[in-house]
Design a protein around this motif. Structure first.
Motif, PDB file in Angstrom:
ATOM      1  N   PRO A  45       0.540  -1.085  -0.218  1.00 40.08           N
ATOM      2  CA  PRO A  45       0.485   0.223   0.144  1.00 40.08           C
ATOM      3  C   PRO A  45       0.988   1.029   0.063  1.00 40.08           C
ATOM      4  CG  PRO A  45      -0.849  -1.523   1.444  1.00 40.08           C
ATOM      5  CD  PRO A  45       0.435  -2.547   1.375  1.00 40.08           C
ATOM      6  N   LEU A  46       0.740   2.638  -0.331  1.00 46.69           N
ATOM      7  CA  LEU A  46       1.350   3.243  -0.445  1.00 46.69           C
ATOM      8  C   LEU A  46       1.504   3.893   0.712  1.00 46.69           C
ATOM      9  CD1 LEU A  46       2.441   5.774  -2.627  1.00 46.69           C
ATOM     10  CD2 LEU A  46       0.165   6.664  -2.611  1.00 46.69           C
ATOM     11  N   PRO A  47       0.342   3.976   1.788  1.00 47.90           N
ATOM     12  CA  PRO A  47       1.208   4.696   3.359  1.00 47.90           C
ATOM     13  C   PRO A  47       2.221   4.107   3.378  1.00 47.90           C
ATOM     14  CG  PRO A  47      -1.089   4.634   2.756  1.00 47.90           C
ATOM     15  CD  PRO A  47      -0.455   3.730   1.734  1.00 47.90           C
ATOM     16  N   LEU A  48       2.296   2.807   3.061  1.00 41.37           N
ATOM     17  CA  LEU A  48       3.653   1.662   3.952  1.00 41.37           C
ATOM     18  C   LEU A  48       4.714   2.500   2.951  1.00 41.37           C
ATOM     19  CD1 LEU A  48       1.222   0.633   5.609  1.00 41.37           C
ATOM     20  CD2 LEU A  48       2.619  -1.920   4.682  1.00 41.37           C
ATOM     21  N   ALA A  49       4.062   2.225   1.931  1.00 38.81           N
ATOM     22  CA  ALA A  49       5.782   2.695   0.509  1.00 38.81           C
ATOM     23  C   ALA A  49       6.364   3.994   1.520  1.00 38.81           C
ATOM     24  CB  ALA A  49       5.443   2.643  -0.563  1.00 38.81           C
ATOM     25  N   CYS A  50       5.254   5.351   1.741  1.00 39.46           N
ATOM     26  CA  CYS A  50       5.344   6.214   2.265  1.00 39.46           C
ATOM     27  C   CYS A  50       6.482   6.227   3.381  1.00 39.46           C
ATOM     28  CB  CYS A  50       5.170   7.546   1.823  1.00 39.46           C
ATOM     29  SG  CYS A  50       3.931   7.644   0.585  1.00 39.46           S
ATOM     30  N   ALA A  51       5.802   5.194   4.172  1.00 37.68           N
ATOM     31  CA  ALA A  51       6.378   5.447   5.671  1.00 37.68           C
ATOM     32  C   ALA A  51       8.347   4.635   5.749  1.00 37.68           C
ATOM     33  CB  ALA A  51       5.230   4.800   5.863  1.00 37.68           C
ATOM     34  N   MET A  52       8.323   3.925   4.439  1.00 35.51           N
ATOM     35  CA  MET A  52       9.538   3.379   5.285  1.00 35.51           C
ATOM     36  C   MET A  52      10.428   4.397   3.936  1.00 35.51           C
ATOM     37  SD  MET A  52      11.513   1.583   2.575  1.00 35.51           S
ATOM     38  CE  MET A  52      10.895   1.622   0.873  1.00 35.51           C
ATOM     39  N   LEU A  53       9.954   4.743   3.189  1.00 33.29           N
ATOM     40  CA  LEU A  53      11.226   6.234   2.490  1.00 33.29           C
ATOM     41  C   LEU A  53      10.832   7.140   3.120  1.00 33.29           C
ATOM     42  CD1 LEU A  53      12.190   7.221   0.052  1.00 33.29           C
ATOM     43  CD2 LEU A  53      10.162   8.390  -0.161  1.00 33.29           C
ATOM     44  N   ALA A  54      10.095   7.761   4.225  1.00 34.67           N
ATOM     45  CA  ALA A  54      10.829   8.235   5.217  1.00 34.67           C
ATOM     46  C   ALA A  54      11.355   8.052   6.409  1.00 34.67           C
ATOM     47  CB  ALA A  54       9.144   9.076   5.947  1.00 34.67           C
ATOM     48  N   GLY A  55      11.265   6.661   6.812  1.00 33.59           N
ATOM     49  CA  GLY A  55      12.457   5.860   7.398  1.00 33.59           C
ATOM     50  C   GLY A  55      13.920   6.169   7.061  1.00 33.59           C
ATOM     51  N   VAL A  56      13.723   5.610   5.463  1.00 33.69           N
ATOM     52  CA  VAL A  56      14.596   5.433   4.875  1.00 33.69           C
ATOM     53  C   VAL A  56      15.488   7.134   5.330  1.00 33.69           C
ATOM     54  CG1 VAL A  56      16.060   5.838   2.507  1.00 33.69           C
ATOM     55  CG2 VAL A  56      14.514   3.742   3.769  1.00 33.69           C
ATOM     56  N   LEU A  57      15.076   8.504   4.806  1.00 34.53           N
ATOM     57  CA  LEU A  57      15.088   9.435   4.090  1.00 34.53           C
ATOM     58  C   LEU A  57      15.569  10.756   5.845  1.00 34.53           C
ATOM     59  CD1 LEU A  57      13.409  10.675   1.574  1.00 34.53           C
ATOM     60  CD2 LEU A  57      15.228   9.952   1.394  1.00 34.53           C
ATOM     61  N   PHE A  58      15.359   9.544   7.005  1.00 37.05           N
ATOM     62  CA  PHE A  58      14.742  10.471   8.120  1.00 37.05           C
ATOM     63  C   PHE A  58      16.612  10.656   8.818  1.00 37.05           C
ATOM     64  CE2 PHE A  58      14.274  10.310  12.879  1.00 37.05           C
ATOM     65  CZ  PHE A  58      12.783  11.603  12.778  1.00 37.05           C
ATOM     66  N   LYS A  59      17.265  10.265   8.622  1.00 36.99           N
ATOM     67  CA  LYS A  59      18.720  10.171   9.252  1.00 36.99           C
ATOM     68  C   LYS A  59      19.539  10.880   8.483  1.00 36.99           C
ATOM     69  CE  LYS A  59      20.946   6.910   6.123  1.00 36.99           C
ATOM     70  NZ  LYS A  59      21.877   6.182   6.464  1.00 36.99           N
ATOM     71  N   PHE A  60      19.103  11.625   7.628  1.00 33.21           N
ATOM     72  CA  PHE A  60      19.487  12.635   6.763  1.00 33.21           C
ATOM     73  C   PHE A  60      18.961  14.092   6.740  1.00 33.21           C
ATOM     74  CE2 PHE A  60      20.093   9.325   3.925  1.00 33.21           C
ATOM     75  CZ  PHE A  60      21.572   8.964   3.418  1.00 33.21           C
ATOM     76  N   GLY A  61      18.010  13.997   7.574  1.00 29.90           N
ATOM     77  CA  GLY A  61      16.936  15.551   8.305  1.00 29.90           C
ATOM     78  C   GLY A  61      17.600  15.824   9.162  1.00 29.90           C
ATOM     79  N   LEU A  62      17.727  14.580  10.631  1.00 36.56           N
ATOM     80  CA  LEU A  62      19.070  14.627  11.434  1.00 36.56           C
ATOM     81  C   LEU A  62      20.432  14.712  11.405  1.00 36.56           C
ATOM     82  CD1 LEU A  62      17.544  11.784  13.358  1.00 36.56           C
ATOM     83  CD2 LEU A  62      16.741  13.894  13.733  1.00 36.56           C
ATOM     84  N   SER A  63      20.464  14.752   9.636  1.00 37.10           N
ATOM     85  CA  SER A  63      22.459  15.056   9.728  1.00 37.10           C
ATOM     86  C   SER A  63      22.459  16.359   9.783  1.00 37.10           C
ATOM     87  CB  SER A  63      22.603  13.905   8.422  1.00 37.10           C
ATOM     88  OG  SER A  63      22.238  14.746   7.118  1.00 37.10           O
ATOM     89  N   ILE A  64      21.298  17.146   9.255  1.00 32.17           N
ATOM     90  CA  ILE A  64      21.938  18.784   9.384  1.00 32.17           C
ATOM     91  C   ILE A  64      22.414  18.850  10.916  1.00 32.17           C
ATOM     92  CG2 ILE A  64      20.307  21.142   9.365  1.00 32.17           C
ATOM     93  CD1 ILE A  64      18.160  18.863   7.404  1.00 32.17           C
ATOM     94  N   PHE A  65      21.860  18.652  11.739  1.00 30.67           N
ATOM     95  CA  PHE A  65      21.494  19.480  13.186  1.00 30.67           C
ATOM     96  C   PHE A  65      23.120  18.148  14.148  1.00 30.67           C
ATOM     97  CE2 PHE A  65      17.761  19.830  12.069  1.00 30.67           C
ATOM     98  CZ  PHE A  65      17.065  20.886  11.924  1.00 30.67           C
ATOM     99  N   ASP A  66      23.301  17.749  13.259  1.00 28.94           N
ATOM    100  CA  ASP A  66      24.521  16.404  13.690  1.00 28.94           C
ATOM    101  C   ASP A  66      25.565  17.401  12.965  1.00 28.94           C
ATOM    102  OD1 ASP A  66      23.420  14.523  15.052  1.00 28.94           O
ATOM    103  OD2 ASP A  66      22.762  13.566  13.693  1.00 28.94           O
ATOM    104  N   SER A  67      25.746  17.884  12.489  1.00 25.64           N
ATOM    105  CA  SER A  67      26.027  18.593  11.264  1.00 25.64           C
ATOM    106  C   SER A  67      26.522  19.504  11.557  1.00 25.64           C
ATOM    107  CB  SER A  67      26.761  18.330   9.977  1.00 25.64           C
ATOM    108  OG  SER A  67      26.023  17.125   8.926  1.00 25.64           O
ATOM    109  N   MET A  68      25.884  20.611  12.515  1.00 32.32           N
ATOM    110  CA  MET A  68      25.750  21.956  13.033  1.00 32.32           C
ATOM    111  C   MET A  68      26.593  21.886  14.755  1.00 32.32           C
ATOM    112  SD  MET A  68      23.049  24.283  14.295  1.00 32.32           S
ATOM    113  CE  MET A  68      22.097  24.351  12.182  1.00 32.32           C
ATOM    114  N   MET A  69      26.589  20.456  14.864  1.00 34.15           N
ATOM    115  CA  MET A  69      27.322  19.939  15.902  1.00 34.15           C
ATOM    116  C   MET A  69      29.117  20.738  15.586  1.00 34.15           C
ATOM    117  SD  MET A  69      25.639  17.453  18.066  1.00 34.15           S
ATOM    118  CE  MET A  69      26.258  17.312  19.819  1.00 34.15           C
ATOM    119  N   SER A  70      29.812  20.317  14.332  1.00 33.10           N
ATOM    120  CA  SER A  70      30.657  20.406  14.373  1.00 33.10           C
ATOM    121  C   SER A  70      31.122  21.409  13.289  1.00 33.10           C
ATOM    122  CB  SER A  70      31.330  19.176  13.587  1.00 33.10           C
ATOM    123  OG  SER A  70      30.070  18.361  12.381  1.00 33.10           O
ATOM    124  N   ASP A  71      29.992  21.899  12.902  1.00 34.47           N
ATOM    125  CA  ASP A  71      30.971  23.110  12.111  1.00 34.47           C
ATOM    126  C   ASP A  71      29.326  23.631  12.061  1.00 34.47           C
ATOM    127  OD1 ASP A  71      31.782  24.429  10.545  1.00 34.47           O
ATOM    128  OD2 ASP A  71      32.534  22.410   8.775  1.00 34.47           O
TER     129      ASP A  71
END
Length: 390
Positions: A123-149
């Motif tokens: 189902p499309l909602p599950l595909a979207c949820a899986m994709l959001a989960g795959v991409l989620f760490k990249f959103g977090l990486s903005i603020f992880d990177s901000m800690m060092s630069d």
């Protein structure tokens, strides 16, 4: 040709360039490790980069042109990580045999239509949820990177927020320019002087067959590529509204892997992260004109492949914090839209949440990536909840 000229937009070209920049800079070091584990010398490593660049360029360009949708391909980063830890026990020719075998399995999967049939059941909602989960760490990486630069990432984030308000189509372009300008202003002349300007050369090696390596390395390479790359790659297309037939795409990536394996093209697949950059509203408001991003990515991949060592050195000069922040910022809209689509329907919300959480967790059973398990657990949850309602 006239239609392509009319459809060209700066935002789509920039999306293609950013996809190539992030694709190369974020994981080329893993490819180096895989090549070295296979026993490749410096000339062979350059051949790997050239083969991968030309293969990705050809598949991006021609598949995007044929299907008029942004079909973005990539090398298998999890596959490279697997190879970096698995190839030490076999010789280089046998490693080439492993690449050809894994490509043949991918081609067989595409030709049989099995992968397309399985994805249609999700189902499309599950595909979207899986994709959001795959991409989620990249959103977090903005603020992880901000800690060092903090200054570099802070400038990029502020640039995004301001440009998103006034010129949303070009916000990623302004973020890229602000990051590059900051890096060059601080150490431009020093880092640019270290870039060699030279073309590489192909090194062809015929495959040899080692049954133990085919089963012990080739099958896992096929599995991690399908579960970690192709499943999220299809989810990107579906969540962005593109109904591009999947089986031919899988078939072409498998055939490309077979053809370029003797040169070092170890595994090609549908992209997920970089495809999301080329499939969203930031690329172009009109979905019918986003295929230009695929053509653009293809051209930039060709340039990267032909330039060989020079391009690898160029991409390596950018700080990892800038690359991580650029990827996260470019994907913010995609992450938000997929979370919205995943949680919109009450009947699917719990199953979508399970899919999202399992994918984000990074769990891996039997060497199979969390994206697969997220979909599987979500489907099981959905089936049980539907059974309960009946």
């Amino acid at each position: 040709m006239l239609r392509i000229v009319n459809d060209v937009s700066l935002s789509a070209i920039v999306a293609g360039f950013v996809a190539v920049l992030i694709g190369f800079a974020s994981s080329v070091a893993i490819v180096f490790q895989a090549a070295q584990a296979a026993g490749a010398d410096s000339n062979v490593i350059v051949s790997w980069i050239m083969a991968l660049g030309l293969g990705m360029g050809a598949t991006c360009f021609f598949l995007s042109l044929w299907y008029r949708s942004p079909v973005i391909t990539a090398w298998s980063t999890p596959g490279a990580a697997l190879l970096a830890t698995s190839l030490g026990t076999i010789n280089y020719s046998e490693a080439i045999g492993v690449f050809v075998f894994a490509g043949a399995l991918t081609l067989l999967t595409g030709v049989s239509g099995l992968f397309d049939k399985v994805m249609r059941l999700v189902p499309l909602p599950l595909a979207c949820a899986m994709l959001a989960g795959v991409l989620f760490k990249f959103g977090l990486s903005i603020f992880d990177s901000m800690m060092s630069d903090v200054f570099l990432v802070g400038i990029m984030l502020i640039t995004y927020l301001i440009s998103k308000r006034f010129v949303p189509r070009y916000s990623v372009l302004f973020v890229l320019v602000s990051g590059v300008a900051f890096v060059l202003a601080n150490s431009g002349s020093q880092i640019m002087s270290n870039i060699p300007f030279e073309l590489g050369a192909f090194v062809w090696v015929w495959p040899e067959w080692n049954l133990g390596a085919l089963i012990g390395i080739g099958v896992p390479l096929y599995i991690v590529t399908m579960t970690s790359q192709n499943i999220p790659g299809v989810a990107v297309m579906r969540s962005s509204g593109f109904q591009t037939p999947v089986s031919p795409l899988i078939s072409w990536t498998g055939l490309t892997s077979i053809m370029l394996a003797p040169l070092g093209g170890f595994a090609f697949n549908l992209a997920a992260i970089t495809a999301a950059i080329c499939s969203g509203d930031e690329c172009h408001k009109d979905p019918k004109r986003r295929y230009i991003a695929g053509l653009s990515a293809g051209v930039f991949y060709w340039c990267a492949g032909l330039a060989g060592t020079s391009v690898v050195a160029l991409f390596s000069i950018f700080p990892s914090t800038m690359i991580a922040a650029l990827a996260g910022i470019a994907l913010l809209g995609t992450i938000g839209m997929n979370l919205k689509n995943a949680m919109a329907e009450d009947n699917n919300r719990e199953a979508a949440l399970v899919t999202f959480l399992v994918t984000v967790s990074g769990v891996s059973f039997g060497g199979i990536a969390s994206a697969f398990w997220g979909i599987l657990f979500g489907v099981i949850c959905l089936l049980i909840s539907n059974l309960k309602r009946k």
